[in-house]
Design a protein around this motif. Structure first.
Motif, short mmCIF file in Angstrom:
data_model
loop_
_atom_site.label_atom_id
_atom_site.label_comp_id
_atom_site.label_asym_id
_atom_site.label_seq_id
_atom_site.Cartn_x
_atom_site.Cartn_y
_atom_site.Cartn_z
N UNK A 20 0.82 -1.21 0.00
CA UNK A 20 0.00 0.00 0.00
C UNK A 20 0.85 1.26 0.00
N UNK A 21 0.16 2.40 -0.03
CA UNK A 21 0.86 3.70 -0.07
C UNK A 21 1.80 3.87 1.13
N UNK A 22 1.28 3.62 2.32
CA UNK A 22 2.05 3.94 3.52
C UNK A 22 3.28 3.05 3.67
N UNK A 47 -8.91 -9.32 1.65
CA UNK A 47 -9.79 -9.56 0.51
C UNK A 47 -9.04 -9.81 -0.79
N UNK A 48 -7.89 -9.20 -0.93
CA UNK A 48 -7.30 -9.20 -2.26
C UNK A 48 -5.91 -9.81 -2.25
N UNK A 49 -5.85 -11.01 -2.84
CA UNK A 49 -4.58 -11.73 -2.88
C UNK A 49 -3.54 -10.94 -3.68
N UNK A 50 -4.01 -10.05 -4.56
CA UNK A 50 -3.03 -9.34 -5.38
C UNK A 50 -2.20 -8.36 -4.56
N UNK A 51 -2.63 -8.07 -3.31
CA UNK A 51 -1.79 -7.25 -2.43
C UNK A 51 -0.40 -7.85 -2.31
N UNK A 52 -0.36 -9.17 -2.17
CA UNK A 52 0.93 -9.85 -2.00
C UNK A 52 1.76 -9.72 -3.27
N UNK A 190 1.42 5.10 -8.69
CA UNK A 190 0.99 4.20 -9.77
C UNK A 190 1.09 2.72 -9.46
N UNK A 191 1.94 2.34 -8.50
CA UNK A 191 2.20 0.91 -8.31
C UNK A 191 1.53 0.32 -7.07
N UNK A 192 1.08 1.16 -6.14
CA UNK A 192 0.62 0.61 -4.87
C UNK A 192 -0.88 0.30 -4.89
N UNK A 193 -1.30 -0.49 -3.91
CA UNK A 193 -2.71 -0.84 -3.76
C UNK A 193 -3.15 -0.52 -2.34
N UNK A 194 -4.04 0.45 -2.22
CA UNK A 194 -4.57 0.86 -0.91
C UNK A 194 -6.06 0.55 -0.81
#
Ligand code: ZN
Length: 226
Positions: A20-22, A47-52, A190-194
């Protein structure tokens, strides 16, 4: 085997990294402040495996070792809307309680896992992207909790860990400013997932995480134009 205590403890850091952003901002903060950096991504049934996957990709971009730890047991202990996909996520903080995105004990588990893994690598510094300035007021994001966990982990393992929370007193806009100072504004943007709905970068735009992130960015960009 526990690495030699004489190794350069102060030069190495383990970053708790979710993609994520932080935590991504914290990763680049750590790269500026420590010689050796590695990341730990904890998978807990969110919820989201794509975080990994996203965390792994960012670690590759940063050129640091990446480790993922399966801690899905956390999601079996108590219900919350991040791990129980049938729950409807609270959009606001209810009066006198925490939103159902609160995962009780999460940061205590995370810091404990991080400290054990850091110790196994002879790492003294642990970096975590919590902030008490601009959030839903989760108790395990507060400065007193981090200080207390630091003391407890040191006592538990007879070590001298130093937990760094560089975002503790920063607003979201200030966190964007920090990413910019570190020269990674575009990577973070552009690359992170929050997003709680699993949409990378600017996200879905309407979940609480997106609102916080996007309003912070707008505020930072506005201050830059002044
Ligand atoms: Zn969203």
């Amino acid at each position: 085997m526990i690495p030699d205590k004489n190794m350069q403890h102060n030069q190495s850091a383990l970053v708790l990294h979710s993609g994520g952003q932080d935590s991504t901002t914290c990763l680049f903060w750590a790269l500026k402040n420590f010689k050796d950096v590695r990341t730990l991504c904890i998978s807990y049934g969110q919820r989201h495996a794509q975080e990994v996957e996203i965390a792994q990709k960012i670690a590759a971009t940063a050129g640091v070792p990446f480790q993922v730890l399966d801690a899905s047991v956390i999601s079996l202990l108590a219900d919350n809307s991040l791990t129980n996909h049938s729950m409807i996520m609270d959009q606001e903080k209810p009066d006198n309680s925490y939103p159902n995105t609160f995962v009780p004990g999460r940061n205590l588990f995370f810091l404990t896992f991080a400290a054990v893994i850091a110790r196994s690598h002879g790492i003294q510094n642990i970096v975590v992207g919590v902030s008490q300035a601009d959030y839903s007021g989760y108790p395990d994001c507060r400065d007193t909790f981090i200080r207390s966990a630091n003391a407890t982990l040191n006592l538990a393992m007879d070590e001298q860990f130093i937990i760094h929370a560089p975002l503790m007193w920063l607003s979201k806009a200030e966190t964007w400013a920090l990413a910019d100072q570190l020269g990674v504004l575009d990577i973070v943007k552009n690359e992170t997932l929050t997003c709680y709905n699993g949409v990378p970068a600017a996200g879905c735009g309407h979940c609480p995480a997106c609102k916080l992130r996007n309003e912070g960015l707008k505020q930072y960009q506005k201050s830059e134009q002044l």
